[in-house]
Write a protein that holds these residues in place. Structure first.
Motif, PDB file in Angstrom:
ATOM      1  N   ASP A  54       0.833  -1.206   0.000  1.00 42.62           N
ATOM      2  CA  ASP A  54       0.000   0.000   0.000  1.00 42.62           C
ATOM      3  C   ASP A  54       0.864   1.251   0.000  1.00 42.62           C
ATOM      4  O   ASP A  54       0.524   2.261  -0.640  1.00 42.62           O
ATOM      5  N   MET A  55       1.981   1.224   0.703  1.00 36.42           N
ATOM      6  CA  MET A  55       2.918   2.347   0.687  1.00 36.42           C
ATOM      7  C   MET A  55       3.465   2.557  -0.723  1.00 36.42           C
ATOM      8  O   MET A  55       3.594   3.704  -1.185  1.00 36.42           O
ATOM      9  N   ALA A  56       3.760   1.461  -1.410  1.00 35.52           N
ATOM     10  CA  ALA A  56       4.267   1.564  -2.781  1.00 35.52           C
ATOM     11  C   ALA A  56       3.213   2.163  -3.697  1.00 35.52           C
ATOM     12  O   ALA A  56       3.528   2.994  -4.568  1.00 35.52           O
ATOM     13  N   LEU A  57       1.936   1.782  -3.516  1.00 33.20           N
ATOM     14  CA  LEU A  57       0.865   2.368  -4.318  1.00 33.20           C
ATOM     15  C   LEU A  57       0.724   3.861  -4.026  1.00 33.20           C
ATOM     16  O   LEU A  57       0.528   4.674  -4.933  1.00 33.20           O
ATOM     17  N   PHE A  58       0.820   4.221  -2.753  1.00 35.21           N
ATOM     18  CA  PHE A  58       0.735   5.644  -2.381  1.00 35.21           C
ATOM     19  C   PHE A  58       1.864   6.446  -3.037  1.00 35.21           C
ATOM     20  O   PHE A  58       1.642   7.552  -3.545  1.00 35.21           O
ATOM     21  N   VAL A  59       3.072   5.890  -3.057  1.00 34.71           N
ATOM     22  CA  VAL A  59       4.208   6.567  -3.687  1.00 34.71           C
ATOM     23  C   VAL A  59       3.936   6.787  -5.176  1.00 34.71           C
ATOM     24  O   VAL A  59       4.213   7.864  -5.718  1.00 34.71           O
ATOM     25  N   GLU A  60       3.380   5.780  -5.851  1.00 32.18           N
ATOM     26  CA  GLU A  60       3.072   5.923  -7.285  1.00 32.18           C
ATOM     27  C   GLU A  60       2.048   7.028  -7.510  1.00 32.18           C
ATOM     28  O   GLU A  60       2.192   7.857  -8.421  1.00 32.18           O
ATOM     29  N   VAL A  61       1.000   7.057  -6.693  1.00 30.51           N
ATOM     30  CA  VAL A  61      -0.029   8.094  -6.827  1.00 30.51           C
ATOM     31  C   VAL A  61       0.575   9.470  -6.577  1.00 30.51           C
ATOM     32  O   VAL A  61       0.315  10.430  -7.313  1.00 30.51           O
ATOM     33  N   ALA A  62       1.397   9.580  -5.533  1.00 29.55           N
ATOM     34  CA  ALA A  62       2.007  10.865  -5.178  1.00 29.55           C
ATOM     35  C   ALA A  62       2.948  11.367  -6.271  1.00 29.55           C
ATOM     36  O   ALA A  62       3.028  12.578  -6.522  1.00 29.55           O
ATOM     37  N   GLN A  63       3.650  10.455  -6.930  1.00 34.56           N
ATOM     38  CA  GLN A  63       4.613  10.860  -7.962  1.00 34.56           C
ATOM     39  C   GLN A  63       3.918  11.386  -9.216  1.00 34.56           C
ATOM     40  O   GLN A  63       4.380  12.355  -9.814  1.00 34.56           O
TER      41      GLN A  63
END
Length: 292
Positions: free
Chosen positions: A6-15
């Motif tokens: 989920d942290m990795a998904l959040f990073v993708e969305v944020a980028q």
């Protein structure tokens, strides 16, 4: 493990500032990503994203969480990669910012050799002259000529390129050949805007010459081309002048005098690099170091 995903998904969305963009990158449905980010916010107890119909923006808490998560996710990816086959045979897309003239004239054959050695790697090169932001833009590495000015980046020296003085035979026939650096003051010298002085050294003797000319250019490739067209004297890295020297389009002048070498650096945001980036930097250091 689910929290890390989920942290990795959040990073993708944020980028990419978009759920749809993150869905395209990850291959996970937009609705699934939105649901998992909502669950992540509920678990944390803070809103991480401001959502609008067109764009997603980070809240203050979201920016802090992104800064921490990105490092954790990057380290996890690298740890996974280094334990797998990718370390021996790297794969993925290498995104690199390259100096326009040096890449086009000199690096292209080296890149072809590297690509042949590592067929699993694909390449995304940016050759615009702007200084890319390695923190906010998705580049793995930037190759730069000259001393780095970005103190927050990791700089790895690849080579120091010898720089010499060149002019075309026709220009020298028309204007005469300098026998001493001081003579350059009377010649058409092609240089960077506001370059002012050229510094040359012979043993312990060092001289700075105030130079000028009709052409001030922010491109080493253009220096080279104008010099071959009989328009003046230019300082060029030996590697970039070699073909014209062999073909007789340029001649080295003032051969006893040396100029400052030009360093070439690989710049990265972090010391923790994926295998594709490590191999690229190691390869360039090996090949450029041999020829500098």
């Amino acid at each position: 493990m689910e929290l890390l995903n989920d942290m990795a998904l959040f990073v993708e969305v944020a980028q990419v500032r978009s759920f749809r963009g993150a869905a395209e990158v990850t291959g996970i449905p937009n609705s699934t990503i939105s649901r998992r980010i909502n669950a992540l916010e509920k678990a944390i107890g803070l809103r991480l994203l401001h959502r609008t119909t067109r764009r997603v923006e980070l809240t203050e808490a979201g920016q802090l969480y992104y800064d921490r998560c990105k490092r954790i996710v990057d380290e996890a990816k690298i740890a996974h990669e280094q334990l797998g086959e990718m370390l021996a045979q790297p794969s993925g897309t290498l995104r690199a910012s390259l100096p326009v003239d040096f890449a086009t004239i000199y690096m292209a054959p080296l890149i072809a050799e590297f690509a042949s050695r590592y067929p699993g790697i694909t390449f995304d090169f940016d050759l615009t002259p702007r200084r890319v932001d390695l923190v906010s833009e998705p580049f793995d590495v930037a190759i730069r000529m000259g001393e780095p000015t970005e103190s927050n980046l990791i700089a790895r020296l690849l080579a120091r390129l010898s720089v010499q003085v060149y002019a075309s035979p026709r220009y020298l026939e028309l204007s005469g050949e300098p026998s001493h650096p001081a003579d350059l003051a009377r010649h058409e010298c092609i240089g960077f805007p506001k370059a002012g002085k050229w510094a040359l050294q012979r043993g312990e003797e060092r001289i700075e010459v105030e130079v000028g000319g009709r052409f001030q250019v922010n491109s080493v490739g253009m220096f080279r081309r104008l010099a071959t067209l009989d328009l003046g004297v230019a300082l060029l890295p030996v590697e970039m002048a070699e073909d014209d020297l062999v073909a007789g389009r340029l001649r080295r002048i003032l051969p006893e005098w040396q100029t400052r070498s030009t360093p070439v650096y690989a710049l990265t945001e972090t010391r923790l690099l994926p295998a594709k980036t490590q191999r690229f930097i190691e390869f360039l250091r090996e090949r450029l170091g041999k020829e500098s």
